[in-house]
Design a protein around this motif. Structure first.
Motif, PDB file in Angstrom:
ATOM      1  N   PHE A  23       0.855  -1.190   0.000  1.00 58.89           N
ATOM      2  CA  PHE A  23       0.000   0.000   0.000  1.00 58.89           C
ATOM      3  C   PHE A  23       0.890   1.239   0.000  1.00 58.89           C
ATOM      4  O   PHE A  23       1.834   1.331   0.796  1.00 58.89           O
ATOM      5  CB  PHE A  23      -0.878  -0.077   1.259  1.00 58.89           C
ATOM      6  N   GLU A  25       0.491   5.427   0.010  1.00 57.52           N
ATOM      7  CA  GLU A  25      -0.435   6.562   0.095  1.00 57.52           C
ATOM      8  C   GLU A  25       0.337   7.870  -0.020  1.00 57.52           C
ATOM      9  O   GLU A  25       1.542   7.921   0.284  1.00 57.52           O
ATOM     10  CB  GLU A  25      -1.171   6.503   1.448  1.00 57.52           C
ATOM     11  N   GLY A  70      -6.124   4.768   1.233  1.00 58.28           N
ATOM     12  CA  GLY A  70      -6.138   5.535   2.421  1.00 58.28           C
ATOM     13  C   GLY A  70      -7.122   6.722   2.405  1.00 58.28           C
ATOM     14  O   GLY A  70      -7.863   6.959   1.448  1.00 58.28           O
ATOM     15  N   CYS A  71      -7.073   7.394   3.546  1.00 58.73           N
ATOM     16  CA  CYS A  71      -7.923   8.573   3.707  1.00 58.73           C
ATOM     17  C   CYS A  71      -7.691   9.580   2.585  1.00 58.73           C
ATOM     18  O   CYS A  71      -8.602  10.316   2.196  1.00 58.73           O
ATOM     19  CB  CYS A  71      -7.656   9.223   5.065  1.00 58.73           C
ATOM     20  N   TRP A  96      -2.818  14.473   6.259  1.00 60.45           N
ATOM     21  CA  TRP A  96      -1.484  14.017   6.634  1.00 60.45           C
ATOM     22  C   TRP A  96      -0.471  15.156   6.680  1.00 60.45           C
ATOM     23  O   TRP A  96       0.218  15.430   5.707  1.00 60.45           O
ATOM     24  CB  TRP A  96      -1.023  12.902   5.686  1.00 60.45           C
ATOM     25  N   ASN A 172     -12.788   4.393   0.481  1.00 61.41           N
ATOM     26  CA  ASN A 172     -11.913   3.865   1.536  1.00 61.41           C
ATOM     27  C   ASN A 172     -12.449   4.291   2.895  1.00 61.41           C
ATOM     28  O   ASN A 172     -12.789   5.461   3.099  1.00 61.41           O
ATOM     29  CB  ASN A 172     -10.491   4.429   1.377  1.00 61.41           C
ATOM     30  N   GLU A 173     -12.520   3.373   3.816  1.00 59.55           N
ATOM     31  CA  GLU A 173     -12.946   3.668   5.194  1.00 59.55           C
ATOM     32  C   GLU A 173     -14.109   4.656   5.192  1.00 59.55           C
ATOM     33  O   GLU A 173     -14.063   5.700   5.862  1.00 59.55           O
ATOM     34  CB  GLU A 173     -11.758   4.166   6.034  1.00 59.55           C
ATOM     35  N   HIS A 246      -9.716  -3.595   7.426  1.00 64.21           N
ATOM     36  CA  HIS A 246      -8.519  -2.882   7.897  1.00 64.21           C
ATOM     37  C   HIS A 246      -8.308  -3.188   9.368  1.00 64.21           C
ATOM     38  O   HIS A 246      -9.244  -3.104  10.164  1.00 64.21           O
ATOM     39  CB  HIS A 246      -8.680  -1.358   7.721  1.00 64.21           C
ATOM     40  N   TYR A 248      -5.141  -2.564  12.371  1.00 63.99           N
ATOM     41  CA  TYR A 248      -3.789  -2.183  12.792  1.00 63.99           C
ATOM     42  C   TYR A 248      -3.507  -2.717  14.193  1.00 63.99           C
ATOM     43  O   TYR A 248      -4.404  -2.735  15.048  1.00 63.99           O
ATOM     44  CB  TYR A 248      -3.649  -0.655  12.805  1.00 63.99           C
ATOM     45  N   GLU A 304      -5.254  -3.030   4.532  1.00 66.28           N
ATOM     46  CA  GLU A 304      -4.422  -2.226   5.431  1.00 66.28           C
ATOM     47  C   GLU A 304      -4.181  -3.057   6.670  1.00 66.28           C
ATOM     48  O   GLU A 304      -5.114  -3.357   7.416  1.00 66.28           O
ATOM     49  CB  GLU A 304      -5.094  -0.885   5.793  1.00 66.28           C
ATOM     50  N   ALA A 352       0.589  -1.931   5.363  1.00 64.26           N
ATOM     51  CA  ALA A 352       0.604  -0.470   5.449  1.00 64.26           C
ATOM     52  C   ALA A 352       1.862  -0.035   6.216  1.00 64.26           C
ATOM     53  O   ALA A 352       2.017  -0.417   7.358  1.00 64.26           O
ATOM     54  CB  ALA A 352      -0.651   0.030   6.158  1.00 64.26           C
ATOM     55  N   GLN A 353       2.664   0.771   5.511  1.00 66.15           N
ATOM     56  CA  GLN A 353       2.675   1.092   4.100  1.00 66.15           C
ATOM     57  C   GLN A 353       4.065   0.784   3.551  1.00 66.15           C
ATOM     58  O   GLN A 353       4.972   0.495   4.309  1.00 66.15           O
ATOM     59  CB  GLN A 353       2.337   2.551   3.912  1.00 66.15           C
ATOM     60  N   LEU A 358       4.426   3.853   8.774  1.00 68.45           N
ATOM     61  CA  LEU A 358       3.970   2.698   9.559  1.00 68.45           C
ATOM     62  C   LEU A 358       4.929   1.512   9.378  1.00 68.45           C
ATOM     63  O   LEU A 358       6.143   1.702   9.415  1.00 68.45           O
ATOM     64  CB  LEU A 358       2.501   2.370   9.243  1.00 68.45           C
TER      65      LEU A 358
HETATM   66  O1  AHR Z   1      -2.523   3.931   6.629  1.00 69.63           O
HETATM   67  C1  AHR Z   1      -2.843   5.117   7.285  1.00 69.63           C
HETATM   68  C2  AHR Z   1      -4.348   5.373   7.321  1.00 69.63           C
HETATM   69  O2  AHR Z   1      -4.957   4.399   8.105  1.00 69.63           O
HETATM   70  C3  AHR Z   1      -5.076   5.289   6.011  1.00 69.63           C
HETATM   71  O3  AHR Z   1      -5.013   6.461   5.288  1.00 69.63           O
HETATM   72  C4  AHR Z   1      -6.477   4.999   6.435  1.00 69.63           C
HETATM   73  O4  AHR Z   1      -7.194   4.286   5.467  1.00 69.63           O
HETATM   74  C5  AHR Z   1      -6.310   4.269   7.741  1.00 69.63           C
HETATM   75  O5  AHR Z   1      -7.108   4.779   8.740  1.00 69.63           O
END
Ligand code: AHR
Length: 502
Positions: A23, A25, A70-71, A96, A172-173, A246, A248, A304, A352-353, A358
């Motif tokens: 991924f 972004e 991503g966002c 970001w 996305n999200e 997704h 994390y 993600e 990610a990513q 990350l």
């Molecule tokens: O990977 C960072 C962010 O995490 C992405 O932009 C989003 O999709 C997620 O919340």
């Protein structure tokens, strides 16, 4: 001693190469600096792409790359990123770091990057703040081979031939940064937007990815699927090919997160326990998918995943730059073993990513580039790509770690490729003790083809620009061949790959 029983007569399905996807972004130094430095940079590049980074990614055999977010995706307007670079619109990357995005990396550059890496393309469209027309025209721009306004615009911008879009994410999200929608609202929007993601070339259909849940939000999965299946005849083939997930691993929760390099033994086990939770999530979402799609036409795309720590001191908090230790190697090993074992439903994923953000596989600083422990794990595990999952199970595995975060000491997965080579990947999650594993095959007469390890006795070990080779992939010799299997000794904190053939 743990025992790994492999029944190579029982083949359980294909491990989609796309499970090993990545991924990238427009976030921090992932695209800019990390991948793309521009044609006029002093850093060696081909058409603006860093040669060192592309070469490293080729060695990984990256199967697919997701972009532009991503966002960021739900605020990205693709027409800002085409045409002469000096005329491209500058914008603020509000998500970001609030930095200026000059749009010098756009559709043409992404396609060029994928060409250089040799991977499939996964474009994430803008449903949150874009129109149906905008999304539909992007698809026309990228894939239509004929006379049309968008095909002509593409040609004017230097690409007569269309590109292949392998996967297209419809938002996305959208439960969060992609519009704060309810599952029912998004489900209806998905139905509408995806209608206009046209297959201009029936021989190269675009696989459509519907926005799935975050972590354990089963309500979202249920609501989106219910809405999409309502009033839709037959199965959803061609309407929805993947549903995303997704997740994390955030050791101390979203407020605190936790340091990437300075952590306790308890945090080690907490992190690995949270990585193991991926299996619960896959099973939970898959159970809901099974109710609507029992024949598993829709793949799960965990597009993600990875660790999310407090960013490195002194760096822009909006850039999500973090170091990567042996602990991340274990998170990668554990997660990829889980994906392999669930390859009947998990058919795509993206770490990610890719660079500088990350749980990256590569970190850069100026013209320097280093490979992280996660890179080396993904390099070893590349042998699972496209291979057949074999039945395998562990017995007699000791639990390790403090009560609340207790984890099994060993995890594994096993696959066989077309040449009959069997790849076994094993992880020892213990920070303090070796583990002996007796591996038993159904057949006899196997020889080891190759074996590698990523490990360090120090759980904090990581690579830096001063010492880039602290944690790398090394030849592994900790095994003995027996008539019906192997006796393996896994050091603590280790990810191991052993490949055998008869
Ligand atoms: O990977 C960072 C962010 O995490 C992405 O932009 C989003 O999709 C997620 O919340």
């Amino acid at each position: 001693m743990a025992k790994l029983i492999i029944n190579e007569e029982n083949k359980l399905g294909t491990i989609a190469p796309e499970i090993y996807g990545h991924f990238s972004e427009h976030l921090g130094r992932c695209i800019y600096e990390g991948i793309y430095v521009g044609e006029h940079s002093d850093i060696p590049n081909v058409n603006g792409m860093r040669i060192d980074v592309v070469e490293a990614l080729k060695e990984l055999q990256v199967p697919v790359l997701r972009w532009p977010g991503g966002c960021f995706a739900d605020e990205y307007h693709w027409k800002d990123g085409i045409g002469p670079k000096e005329k491209r619109k500058k914008m603020i990357n509000t998500h970001w770091g609030g930095v200026v995005e000059d749009n010098s990396f756009g559709t043409h550059e992404f396609m060029e990057l994928c060409r250089q890496i040799g991977c499939k393309t996964y474009i994430n469209g803008n449903l949150g703040s874009g129109t149906v027309q905008e999304m539909s025209e992007w698809v026309e721009y990228m894939t239509f081979n004929g006379v049309s306004p968008m095909a002509e615009l593409r040609e004017k911008n230097g690409s007569r031939e269309p590109w292949k879009v392998d996967f297209f994410g419809v938002g996305n999200e959208n439960w969060g940064c992609g519009g704060n929608m309810t599952p029912e609202y998004y489900g209806n929007e998905y139905r509408r937007y995806q209608t206009y993601v046209r297959n201009y070339d029936p021989n190269q259909p675009i696989a459509k990815v519907c926005c799935g849940a975050s972590a354990d939000d089963y309500h979202w999965t249920e609501g989106v699927l219910k809405t999409c299946y309502d009033h839709t005849p037959g199965d959803l083939h061609g309407f929805m090919d993947y549903l995303s997930l997704h997740y994390y691993v955030v050791p101390e929760g979203w407020e605190m997160k936790g340091s990437s390099t300075d952590f306790s033994e308890e945090a080690w086990y907490k992190t690995l326990s949270k990585a193991l939770y991926m299996e619960t999530l896959i099973k939970g979402h898959a159970a809901i998918m099974d109710q609507y799609d029992p024949v598993k036409k829709i793949g799960m795309s965990v597009d993600e995943w990875g660790t999310w720590y407090t960013c490195e001191p002194g760096t822009n908090p909006g850039f999500l730059y973090q170091q990567n230790t042996v602990r991340d190697a274990l998170v990668a090993g554990i997660t990829l073993n889980i994906f392999n074992k669930h390859c009947d439903r998990v058919r795509m994923a993206a770490l990610a990513q890719m660079v500088n953000v990350l749980q990256s596989v590569l970190l850069t600083e100026g013209d320097q580039m280093i490979k992280t422990p996660t890179y080396h794990v993904m390099h070893m595990y590349r042998h699972h790509q496209g291979a057949t999952l074999l039945e395998s199970s562990l017995t007699n595995v000791e639990p390790v770690g403090p009560d609340e975060w207790v984890v099994p000491k060993v995890t594994e997965s096993v696959s066989e490729n077309e040449q009959g080579i069997i790849t076994i990947t094993l992880n020892n999650l213990s920070v303090e003790s070796v583990e002996k594993v007796e591996v038993q095959f159904a057949r006899s007469g196997y020889q080891v083809v190759e074996a590698h390890i990523v490990s360090d006795a120090d759980m904090h070990a990581h690579n830096t620009f001063e010492a880039p080779e602290t944690v790398t992939e090394k030849v592994f010799a900790g095994y003995e061949v027996e008539p019906h299997g192997l006796n393996v000794t896994l050091p603590c904190n280790s990810v191991v790959e052993i490949r055998v053939a008869r």
